[in-house]
Scaffold this motif. Structure first.
Motif, short mmCIF file in Angstrom:
data_model
loop_
_atom_site.label_atom_id
_atom_site.label_comp_id
_atom_site.label_asym_id
_atom_site.label_seq_id
_atom_site.Cartn_x
_atom_site.Cartn_y
_atom_site.Cartn_z
N VAL A 81 4.75 0.15 -12.64
CA VAL A 81 4.01 -0.18 -11.17
C VAL A 81 3.22 -1.41 -11.28
CG1 VAL A 81 3.04 0.40 -9.21
CG2 VAL A 81 4.75 1.90 -10.71
N ASP A 82 3.42 -2.41 -10.69
CA ASP A 82 2.47 -3.53 -10.48
C ASP A 82 1.78 -3.14 -9.25
OD1 ASP A 82 3.08 -5.38 -12.42
OD2 ASP A 82 4.70 -6.05 -11.39
N PRO A 83 0.26 -3.23 -9.36
CA PRO A 83 -0.41 -3.85 -10.51
C PRO A 83 -0.52 -2.75 -11.66
CG PRO A 83 -1.83 -3.11 -8.71
CD PRO A 83 -0.67 -3.12 -8.24
N VAL A 111 8.05 -2.86 -11.11
CA VAL A 111 8.39 -2.24 -9.40
C VAL A 111 6.98 -2.77 -9.12
CG1 VAL A 111 10.16 -0.80 -10.09
CG2 VAL A 111 7.84 0.05 -9.75
N ALA A 112 6.82 -3.06 -7.75
CA ALA A 112 5.84 -3.45 -6.71
C ALA A 112 5.53 -2.06 -6.11
CB ALA A 112 5.93 -4.65 -6.13
N GLY A 113 4.40 -1.60 -6.22
CA GLY A 113 3.72 -0.54 -5.40
C GLY A 113 4.50 0.56 -5.33
N ARG A 114 5.35 0.84 -4.34
CA ARG A 114 5.91 2.10 -3.89
C ARG A 114 7.53 1.86 -4.19
NH1 ARG A 114 2.89 6.38 -2.07
NH2 ARG A 114 0.87 6.00 -1.27
N ASP A 115 7.90 0.46 -4.47
CA ASP A 115 9.15 0.02 -4.68
C ASP A 115 9.86 0.75 -5.76
OD1 ASP A 115 8.92 -1.13 -2.27
OD2 ASP A 115 8.60 -3.18 -2.98
N TRP A 116 10.16 2.10 -5.86
CA TRP A 116 10.77 2.75 -7.07
C TRP A 116 12.40 2.21 -7.00
CZ3 TRP A 116 7.91 4.69 -10.89
CH2 TRP A 116 8.62 5.32 -11.75
#
Length: 186
Positions: A81-83, A111-116
């Motif tokens: 997860v980014d960051p 993946v960015a943040g909560r974008d699982w």
């Protein structure tokens, strides 16, 4: 049938790494693992010291080298997860460097943040020869709690589907490591 173990040193669990015939696959989903054999190196990483020897991971690298020399495949996908957390930056910059050098195929799904990724679980496991599934359970701090060897066909098939999806979505570690997400890190 389900068998459980509560230690990563469990002989039955470790036998899976010696006895698999073709492939050993790992899905990692946590952003922090609290692993005792990594603590000294993780502290050095956090202190900004340069990457050097990594004695804590030596036994794992030897397991990988032996498997690869025998014509077996060891691979993993880590959903990151980014960051990136400090631990994932450490794992990418230090631990994976050693395991990839030993022959493990390490891949990442950023993946960015909560974008699982839709369809991928928040669930860690090992899958040996596409038929022996070991579900891995951790506490909130990332410390190993238990593992369960699961042979129920529907669950094994599901784990194979997750593996295929994760591999499809992933990028090889070396490609990921050249990107900007690790460039500014120690």
């Amino acid at each position: 049938m389900t068998r459980s173990f509560t230690s990563l040193d469990d002989e039955e669990f470790n036998r899976l790494f010696r006895d698999f015939r073709y492939t050993a696959y790992r899905l990692e989903t946590l952003q922090r693992y609290d692993v005792s054999y990594e603590q000294a190196e993780f502290s050095r990483f956090l202190a900004g010291e340069p990457r050097g020897e990594f004695p804590g991971i030596g036994a794992w690298c030897e397991t990988v080298r032996e498997a690869v020399a025998a014509g077996k495949r060891m691979h993993r996908v880590h959903v990151v997860v980014d960051p990136l957390s400090d631990y994932v930056r450490f794992e990418c910059g230090w631990a994976y460097e050693h395991t990839v050098e030993a022959g493990e195929d390490v891949r990442l799904v950023p993946v960015a943040g909560r974008d699982w990724p839709e369809g991928l679980p928040h669930y860690d496991y090992w899958l040996f020869d596409s038929c022996d599934l070991v579900a891995m359970y951790y506490d909130e701090a990332g410390a190993f709690v238990s593992g369960k060897l699961i042979t129920e066909p529907a669950k094994v098939v599901e784990a194979n589907r997750w593996r295929d999806m994760a591999v499809h979505l992933s990028v090889p570690y070396r490609q990921y490591a050249t990107g900007p997400q690790l460039a500014a890190n120690p």
